[in-house]
Design an enzyme around this catalytic site. Structure first.
Site, short mmCIF file in Angstrom:
data_model
loop_
_atom_site.label_atom_id
_atom_site.label_comp_id
_atom_site.label_asym_id
_atom_site.label_seq_id
_atom_site.Cartn_x
_atom_site.Cartn_y
_atom_site.Cartn_z
N ASP A 129 66.79 -2.21 -6.18
CA ASP A 129 65.53 -1.68 -6.73
C ASP A 129 65.67 -1.44 -8.23
OD1 ASP A 129 63.08 0.32 -6.87
OD2 ASP A 129 63.03 -0.51 -4.84
N ARG B 127 54.11 7.64 -16.51
CA ARG B 127 55.50 7.39 -16.10
C ARG B 127 56.27 6.77 -17.27
NH1 ARG B 127 58.97 3.92 -11.80
NH2 ARG B 127 60.03 5.65 -10.85
N ASN C 294 53.48 0.56 -11.59
CA ASN C 294 53.59 2.01 -11.41
C ASN C 294 52.68 2.89 -12.27
OD1 ASN C 294 55.36 2.58 -9.27
ND2 ASN C 294 57.05 1.74 -10.47
N ASP D 27 55.04 5.39 -1.10
CA ASP D 27 56.31 5.99 -1.51
C ASP D 27 56.67 7.16 -0.62
OD1 ASP D 27 57.10 4.35 -3.50
OD2 ASP D 27 56.38 5.58 -5.16
N CYS E 231 53.97 -3.73 -4.52
CA CYS E 231 54.19 -2.28 -4.54
C CYS E 231 53.42 -1.73 -5.73
CB CYS E 231 55.69 -2.02 -4.70
SG CYS E 231 56.11 -0.27 -4.73
N ASP F 76 0.78 -1.23 0.00
CA ASP F 76 0.00 0.00 0.00
C ASP F 76 0.81 1.28 0.00
OD1 ASP F 76 -2.32 -1.25 -0.16
OD2 ASP F 76 -2.80 -1.18 1.99
N ASP G 296 56.51 -4.43 -8.53
CA ASP G 296 55.96 -3.09 -8.62
C ASP G 296 54.93 -2.98 -9.75
OD1 ASP G 296 55.68 -0.41 -7.93
OD2 ASP G 296 57.84 -0.07 -7.84
#
Ligand code: GLA
Length: 727
Positions: A367, A444, A481, A549, A527, A55, A479
């Protein structure tokens, strides 16, 4: 059994130690969500939903037997097609162009334990008696499409893991436009929408906003869970704090496009939808095929955010992370990135490693910049072969020399990417994600490999595996990126182009599964420009993640605090870096940088040769101290005593077995603030705790009620206190 079905009332009860999740079958066919919250014994007013269901103007009746409208019923897995004007969980197009579906209950099964999710990360059980799982089958009679809803209730953890599988038991192709993983409801709207917002180098800030009528949502369209919005949502009472008040958590175990949405209806009922973002999604499901949607982990706490987080921490640390490193403490590492960036050679790395070894570091990580001709970020991704100018004897020789120093060796990869200036791109320009005829937009300076293609996935597995096989490598930093734009695949037919975002995510999961299985002794750290894909899906493969970072100690207090809403501290990479800090230019004392990084998987990200003797002595002490507390940090229950988002201080406490670690930080000060009181939590009232430095003894009730006082007048003041239970 933590799950039971009442056949008379047609009600399902899923119980964890302190919570209940209740569903009912209405009119023998509609699966309704009845309740989620503090544990209850029996649901009695099932029928009371009906008055709100009849209703009401503009909510036409579509369920004749009861005069009910599905626009008002709390449909457990709502599909588009009934008279339900809210956002559905399931929306599909059939061959006749119709997009209507009507899922009705056809059966269920309750089983011990928990099955794996095909191709997707998920929580699990080690023993079948840890949890029970309920499978409910819903079916659309006209098309034969079925939804299998699965619910796992953990016996000792207040968590419910939900997922959905769609099966095409019909005889036509369907196009799935939306297939969410979870819909639930709250029957009043006095809640705050709490989520983790951020950006590169500013991940996971806690944001809160009161619910309003209409839709509030966060999402990602980046084919990555992203820095911007974590795949997590909490709905909390406005008065909820760390220690009190109702909080509901929804954590999606997925690393791609996601959506967390709350829709408050005109009757103030909140529908919470979580799953893969329907934006840009379309999946063709042929007869006999199935589609598995990712898992969502729900938790309810009536002891505030602290209890919610500890539930996630326990479950994710022990039943989402996997492998050898799940339970063992991780090595203290040094990473050369902020020490050298791309400018290094074998000698420089060995010098950093030797100094690090002298002070007690256990793992040297090389790295970015070791492969192809990568002297900046504009080339060579995809060419996973050592640069002989920097490393004349290759990775093997460097890794062996580091190992001979008595350290472990780790290596950085970014395998999902391709540089336009690379041998790989020259040979396979079609291997990147792109749309023919349109510009390939680099970010990048790089493009993204198309992981929906098997040849690309095999290339990645082979190239990473070859290096891992050839050298003594015990750790990999994986990683990622950039986020993915220009969605298009040369490997997929026209009608399947919108499957690419999800196929990409399935592709990375498959690659990680193959590599982590083949190299079970390697510690993997994820990462993504820091913590850009730091989500519950990824920690199924990498037991730790580079949190951000941003390595500034003050910024890290916010980032690590926000991250700890869902993620256990055992998953957070945290390093001491040089000053002035490379991201924000701030100089903080070495003591503070060390203390902040100790609340995580600890390491250094600088050239220790640049430190003077006093600083080196302090570094040595930090490493010694960390080794004494790392089991507490790794396994401990975390209590957030003070939040950086709410004042000038951050205080964290960890409890594991007989040890308590208290970490105190002053971020900013003003003159004459005096001392600040810190009350501990989670201790045993009448147990005596000895503070190891001063030898002072306190009772648990003293520490929790009177508390300790810390100097609040010095900027960047920080202390770590360790307490041991007196035997
Ligand atoms: C990303 C990572 C950094 C570093 C660089 C290397 O930004 O987050 O830690 O590895 O890439 O290019």
């Amino acid at each position: 059994m933590s799950i039971c079905f009442d056949p008379n009332e047609k009600i399902f009860y899923l119980n964890t130690p302190n919570t209940s999740y209740v569903m009912g079958i209405y009119c023998g066919k509609l699966l309704l969500h009845l309740y989620y919250g503090k544990k209850i014994d029996r649901f009695v007013n099932f029928i009371d939903y009906l008055p709100v269901a009849v209703d009401l103007p503009f909510s036409p009746i579509d369920i004749e037997e009861t005069n009910a409208s599905s626009n008002l019923l709390p449909m457990e897995y709502p599909c588009y097609g009934n008279v339900d004007f809210r956002t559905p969980a399931f929306h599909a197009e059939y061959e006749n162009g119709s997009t209507l579906t009507r899922f009705e209950y056809v059966g269920h099964e309750i089983a011990k334990g928990k099955k794996k999710l095909n191709g997707l990360p998920a929580t699990y059980v080690d023993e079948d008696n840890e949890a029970d799982t309920l499978y409910i089958t819903l079916r659309d009679e006209l098309t034969g499409i079925e939804a299998i809803l699965s619910y796992t209730a953990y016996n000792k953890i207040d968590a419910i893991a939900k997922s959905v599988k769609i099966q095409n038991a019909g005889n036509q192709n369907i196009s799935i436009k939306s297939v969410l993983s979870s819909t639930t409801y709250l029957f009043d709207k006095e809640f705050e929408f709490v989520h983790l917002e951020g950006s590169w180098a500013r991940e996971r800030n806690i944001q809160k906003k009161s619910l309003m009528n209409g839709i509030m949502q966060i999402d990602s369209k980046r084919v990555s869970s992203s820095h911007t919005h974590s795949p997590f949502l909490a709905l909390a009472r406005p008065w909820a704090t760390e220690i009190q008040g109702e909080v509901y958590g929804f954590s999606l175990v997925y690393s791609g496009n996601h959506i967390e949405q709350v829709e408050v209806s005109e009757y103030d009922v909140a529908r919470i939808n979580v799953g893969i973002n329907p934006f840009g999604f379309n999946w063709i499901l042929a007869p006999k095929e199935e589609f598995q949607a990712p898992e969502v982990v729900l938790t309810y706490s009536n002891e505030g955010f602290g209890k919610m987080s500890r539930t996630y921490h326990e479950l994710y640390r022990s039943r989402l992370c996997r492998g050898k490193y799940r339970d063992i403490e991780r090595p203290v590492l040094i990473n050369n990135w902020e020490a050298t960036y791309f400018d290094f050679n074998e000698e420089k790395i060995l010098n950093i490693a030797k100094k690090a070894k002298d002070v007690g570091v256990e793992l040297m990580v090389l790295d970015d910049g070791w492969f192809g001709k990568r002297n900046s970020d504009n080339c060579s991704l995809g060419d996973w072969v050592a640069d002989r100018n920097k490393l004349p004897n290759g990775i093997e020789s460097l890794a062996t020399k580091i190992t001979e120093l008595g350290m472990k060796f780790g290596l950085w990869f970014e395998p999902e990417m391709i540089s336009e200036d690379s041998e790989l791109y020259r040979i396979h320009p079609d291997w990147c994600i792109h749309v023919e005829g349109r510009k390939r937009n680099p970010a990048r300076n790089q493009l993204v490999l198309d992981l929906s293609r098997k040849d690309v996935r095999d290339y990645i597995v082979d190239s990473v595996s070859n290096i891992l096989k050839a050298a003594p490598i015990s750790y990999v930093k994986w990683d990622y990126n950039r986020n993915i734009s220009d969605i298009g695949s040369e490997g997929l037919p026209v009608e399947r182009q919108q499957e690419l975002p999800h196929r990409y995510v399935l592709g990375i999961y498959e690659i990680l599964e193959r590599i982590t299985t083949a190299f079970p002794d390697v510690l993997f750290e994820g990462c993504s420009g820091g913590g850009g894909r730091f989500d519950a899906g990824m920690i199924h493969y990498y037991p730790q993640y580079w949190t951000s970072d941003n390595s500034d100690a003050i910024e890290r207090l916010y980032i690590q605090h926000g991250t700890s809403m869902v993620m256990p501290v055992s998953t957070m990479g945290a390093h001491v870096s040089a000053i002035p800090n490379h991201q924000v230019g701030r100089s903080t004392p070495l003591k503070m940088r060390g203390n902040v990084a100790m609340s995580g998987q600890f390491g250094y990200e600088l050239d220790l040769n640049t430190l003077d003797d006093d600083e080196l002595e302090l570094v040595k002490q930090q490493i010694t101290d960390y080794k004494k507390i790392r089991e507490v940090i790794h396994h401990g229950n975390m209590y957030r005593l003070k939040s950086p988002f709410e004042g000038r201080n951050t205080v964290w406490e960890y409890i594991y077995k007989d040890k308590v670690v208290l970490m105190y930080f002053t971020m900013f000060t003003r003159s004459q603030l005096g001392k600040i009181q810190v009350k501990l939590q989670g201790l045993e009232d009448s147990v005596q705790y000895v503070e190891t430095l001063s030898g002072r003894t306190y009772s648990g009730s003293y520490l929790m009620n009177v508390g300790l006082y810390f100097d609040n007048n010095k900027e960047f003041n920080s202390e770590i206190l360790v307490f041991e239970k007196k035997q």
